[in-house]
Design a protein around this motif. Structure first.
Motif, PDB file in Angstrom:
ATOM      1  N   PHE A  83      31.476  25.107  41.029  1.00 23.75           N
ATOM      2  CA  PHE A  83      31.714  24.768  42.435  1.00 23.75           C
ATOM      3  C   PHE A  83      31.889  25.958  43.384  1.00 23.75           C
ATOM      4  N   CYS A  84      31.890  27.181  42.861  1.00 27.86           N
ATOM      5  CA  CYS A  84      32.159  28.313  43.740  1.00 27.86           C
ATOM      6  C   CYS A  84      30.928  29.211  43.885  1.00 27.86           C
ATOM      7  N   PRO A  85      30.671  29.806  45.056  1.00 29.28           N
ATOM      8  CA  PRO A  85      31.493  29.635  46.238  1.00 29.28           C
ATOM      9  C   PRO A  85      31.416  28.194  46.761  1.00 29.28           C
ATOM     10  N   GLY A  86      32.524  27.720  47.303  1.00 25.18           N
ATOM     11  CA  GLY A  86      32.561  26.349  47.790  1.00 25.18           C
ATOM     12  C   GLY A  86      33.962  25.908  48.171  1.00 25.18           C
ATOM     13  N   PRO A  87      34.096  24.618  48.515  1.00 22.44           N
ATOM     14  CA  PRO A  87      35.338  24.141  49.135  1.00 22.44           C
ATOM     15  C   PRO A  87      36.443  23.763  48.141  1.00 22.44           C
ATOM     16  N   LEU A  88      36.743  24.678  47.221  1.00 23.93           N
ATOM     17  CA  LEU A  88      37.787  24.414  46.229  1.00 23.93           C
ATOM     18  C   LEU A  88      38.759  25.588  46.200  1.00 23.93           C
ATOM     19  N   THR A  89      40.055  25.283  46.348  1.00 22.33           N
ATOM     20  CA  THR A  89      41.103  26.313  46.315  1.00 22.33           C
ATOM     21  C   THR A  89      41.904  26.153  45.029  1.00 22.33           C
ATOM     22  N   PHE A  90      42.127  27.280  44.340  1.00 18.59           N
ATOM     23  CA  PHE A  90      42.855  27.264  43.071  1.00 18.59           C
ATOM     24  C   PHE A  90      44.250  27.843  43.259  1.00 18.59           C
ATOM     25  N   ILE A  91      45.235  27.251  42.583  1.00 15.98           N
ATOM     26  CA  ILE A  91      46.541  27.905  42.484  1.00 15.98           C
ATOM     27  C   ILE A  91      46.571  28.598  41.125  1.00 15.98           C
ATOM     28  N   LEU A  92      46.820  29.913  41.161  1.00 16.44           N
ATOM     29  CA  LEU A  92      46.840  30.726  39.936  1.00 16.44           C
ATOM     30  C   LEU A  92      48.132  31.535  39.877  1.00 16.44           C
ATOM     31  N   ASP A  93      48.439  32.074  38.676  1.00 14.72           N
ATOM     32  CA  ASP A  93      49.590  32.965  38.545  1.00 14.72           C
ATOM     33  C   ASP A  93      49.208  34.361  39.028  1.00 14.72           C
ATOM     34  N   LEU A  94      50.084  34.936  39.817  1.00 13.66           N
ATOM     35  CA  LEU A  94      49.853  36.298  40.326  1.00 13.66           C
ATOM     36  C   LEU A  94      50.196  37.323  39.261  1.00 13.66           C
ATOM     37  N   LYS A  95      49.435  38.402  39.203  1.00 14.22           N
ATOM     38  CA  LYS A  95      49.802  39.489  38.301  1.00 14.22           C
ATOM     39  C   LYS A  95      50.931  40.303  38.940  1.00 14.22           C
ATOM     40  N   LYS A  96      51.784  40.864  38.089  1.00 11.06           N
ATOM     41  CA  LYS A  96      52.946  41.623  38.602  1.00 11.06           C
ATOM     42  C   LYS A  96      52.510  42.815  39.462  1.00 11.06           C
ATOM     43  N   ASP A  97      51.380  43.444  39.049  1.00 14.82           N
ATOM     44  CA  ASP A  97      50.959  44.639  39.794  1.00 14.82           C
ATOM     45  C   ASP A  97      49.937  44.318  40.891  1.00 14.82           C
ATOM     46  N   SER A  98      49.831  43.046  41.248  1.00 11.48           N
ATOM     47  CA  SER A  98      48.903  42.672  42.313  1.00 11.48           C
ATOM     48  C   SER A  98      49.331  43.302  43.642  1.00 11.48           C
ATOM     49  N   LYS A  99      48.331  43.614  44.464  1.00  9.83           N
ATOM     50  CA  LYS A  99      48.644  44.232  45.771  1.00  9.83           C
ATOM     51  C   LYS A  99      48.780  43.198  46.891  1.00  9.83           C
ATOM     52  N   ILE A 100      48.667  41.918  46.533  1.00 12.42           N
ATOM     53  CA  ILE A 100      48.760  40.867  47.558  1.00 12.42           C
ATOM     54  C   ILE A 100      50.111  40.958  48.280  1.00 12.42           C
ATOM     55  N   SER A 101      50.064  40.884  49.600  1.00 10.41           N
ATOM     56  CA  SER A 101      51.282  40.986  50.413  1.00 10.41           C
ATOM     57  C   SER A 101      52.254  39.851  50.087  1.00 10.41           C
ATOM     58  N   LYS A 102      53.529  40.202  49.991  1.00 10.32           N
ATOM     59  CA  LYS A 102      54.551  39.188  49.720  1.00 10.32           C
ATOM     60  C   LYS A 102      54.762  38.289  50.931  1.00 10.32           C
ATOM     61  N   VAL A 103      54.288  38.744  52.071  1.00 12.01           N
ATOM     62  CA  VAL A 103      54.346  37.905  53.277  1.00 12.01           C
ATOM     63  C   VAL A 103      53.357  36.743  53.114  1.00 12.01           C
ATOM     64  N   ALA A 104      52.174  37.048  52.566  1.00 11.31           N
ATOM     65  CA  ALA A 104      51.143  36.014  52.388  1.00 11.31           C
ATOM     66  C   ALA A 104      51.624  34.921  51.438  1.00 11.31           C
ATOM     67  N   THR A 105      52.316  35.322  50.382  1.00  9.81           N
ATOM     68  CA  THR A 105      52.724  34.349  49.353  1.00  9.81           C
ATOM     69  C   THR A 105      54.125  33.792  49.588  1.00  9.81           C
ATOM     70  N   ASN A 106      54.825  34.334  50.591  1.00  9.63           N
ATOM     71  CA  ASN A 106      56.235  33.994  50.777  1.00  9.63           C
ATOM     72  C   ASN A 106      57.012  34.244  49.472  1.00  9.63           C
ATOM     73  N   ASN A 107      56.713  35.388  48.856  1.00  6.86           N
ATOM     74  CA  ASN A 107      57.410  35.823  47.632  1.00  6.86           C
ATOM     75  C   ASN A 107      57.202  34.937  46.415  1.00  6.86           C
TER      76      ASN A 107
END
Ligand code: AMP
Ligand code: MG
Length: 310
Positions: A83-107
Motif C-alpha cells: 500500500f505504500c506510498p499511499g494513504p496508510l499511517t503506521f504506529i511504530l516503536d521509536l528507536k532510542k537514538d532516533s533524531k525525531i523531535s520530542k515536540v513532534a511525538t509529545n515525548n
C-alpha cells in the motif's frame, strides 16, 4: 500534473531553515516542518493552534530512511509493500537514538509514520535530509484542506509558503494502524480495513473509542465546518443546507451533492470542499442525508459524526 521544480526548491530552502511549508498529499494538505527540529515542530503546533499533546504524523520518502528512526516488523513490511506510498499511517516503536523531535511525538516512544504518494511531495522528500512532520493543514478541530486555496483561507500569511499540488485526489485522511503488536486501526481513513485484513490474513481490531482515553486528534469534536451539522437527516428543516450523497434532479440553491453517480470515492473527494462551500454561503446549519456505511462511506460517516458534535 506538471511538476514545477523551482517551487519544490523554494519549499526545500524554507524547510532547511526550520520554517513551515504547506505540502500537497493525495489525502489532504499537510503543514510540514523538519521532524528533526524542535523549532520547526513548535512552529507547526503554534500555527495550527494544535494541542501540544496531540502528536504529529511524520512523512518519509521510503522505508530506508525510516529504519534510522523506528523498529519495523513483518506486518509493517507486508503492508508497506502493498500500500505504500499511499494513504496508510503506521504506529511504530521509536528507536532510542532516533533524531525525531520530542515536540513532534509529545515525548511518546512511538511514532506515526506515512509515505505520501503525491509526486510533488515525493520529489520534495527525496531531496531533503530529514523527514517531514506534517499534520493536516487546517486550524485545529476544523475540516482539513484539500487545495492550496483552502490552506490560504485558513492561514493567510501565517504560513511562509504553500506548495501547490492541485486538488487532493482522495480527499480524506489516511487510515491509522498500530502494527506494533496485534494490528489495531486507530482512525478510519482512505484505506479500507478489509483490504488490510485480506492482506495480513488476521483479525484487525478497531479502536476508535468514542468516549474515553482519546488522543486529542481522535476526539469526538473534529472535522467541524464551524456550524452545526446533523447526520442521517430524512428531511431538511427551514434554513438548513441539505447535503446529499447522490445527485438528485432538484435545482435549489440550498441542496448540495457529494457525488453525481453515487460513487463513494467521488463523495470522499468532495466532502471537505462542499462543507467549506456551505459555510461560505453563510448557511447557519447543515442536514446530511444518509450515506452508505460501507468502504469509504464508513470513513465519511466517521468524519460527519465527529463534525456533528460541534
Ligand atoms: P492529523 O495529522 O491532523 O491527520 O492527525 C494525526 C493523527 O495521528 C492524530 O489523530 C494523532 O493523535 C495521531 N497520532 C500521531 N502520533 C501518534 C502516536 N504515536 N500514536 C497514536 N496516534 C498518533
Ligand atoms: Mg487533522
Amino acid at each position: 500534473m506538471k511538476i514545477n521544480f523551482s517551487n519544490i526548491k523554494k519549499a526545500k530552502k524554507l524547510l532547511n531553515k526550520s520554517e513551515c511549508v504547506a505540502i500537497p498529499t493525495e489525502t489532504v494538505y499537510g503543514l510540514a516542518g523538519n521532524a528533526y527540529s524542535n523549532l520547526a515542530c513548535q512552529k507547526i503546533f503554534r500555527i495550527k493552534k494544535r494541542p501540544r499533546n496531540n502528536p504529529l504524523i511524520v512523512h518519509y520518502y521510503g522505508y530506508k530512511d525510516l529504519k534510522k528512526d523506528c523498529y519495523i516488523n513483518q506486518d509493517f513490511i507486508k503492508l508497506y509493500k502493498k500500500f505504500c506510498p499511499g494513504p496508510l499511517t503506521f504506529i511504530l516503536d521509536l528507536k532510542k537514538d532516533s533524531k525525531i523531535s520530542k515536540v513532534a511525538t509529545n515525548n511518546k516512544n512511538t511514532l506515526a509514520v506515512r509515505f505520501p504518494k503525491h509526486l510533488i511531495t515525493r520529489n520534495l522528500l527525496k531531496d531533503l535530509n530529514f523527514p517531514l512532520a506534517a499534520p493536516s493543514a487546517n486550524q485545529s478541530s476544523k475540516v482539513s484542506s484539500v487545495s492550496s486555496s483552502d490552506v490560504e483561507r485558513d492561514f493567510g500569511r501565517g504560513i511562509k509558503y504553500i506548495l501547490d499540488g492541485g486538488k487532493s485526489s482522495i480527499g480524506v485522511e489516511s487510515t491509522i494502524i498500530d502494527v506494533r503488536k496485534k494490528p489495531k486501526v486507530l482512525r478510519l481513513g482512505a484505506l479500507d480495513i478489509s483490504s488490510i485484513r485480506d492482506l495480513l490474513k488476521k483479525k484487525i481490531s478497531f479502536n476508535i473509542n468514542q468516549n474515553k482515553n482519546l488522543l486529542p486528534g481522535q476526539s469526538r469534536i473534529h472535522y467541524s465546518p464551524g456550524i452545526p451539522l446533523r447526520v442521517n437527516a430524512k428531511i431538511k428543516r427551514k434554513d438548513e443546507a441539505f447535503l446529499l450523497f447522490k445527485k438528485r434532479k432538484i435545482d435549489k440553491p440550498n441542496y448540495f451533492f457529494l457525488s453525481k453517480q453515487g460513487n463513494l470515492s467521488e463523495a470522499a473527494r468532495n466532502l471537505y470542499g462542499t462543507l467549506r462551500r456551505i459555510k461560505d454561503y453563510k448557511y447557519k446549519s447543515i442536514a446530511v442525508g444518509k450515506i452508505p456505511n460501507k468502504g469509504l462511506g464508513k470513513t465519511i460517516n466517521d468524519r460527519l459524526l465527529r463534525a456533528s458534535k460541534f
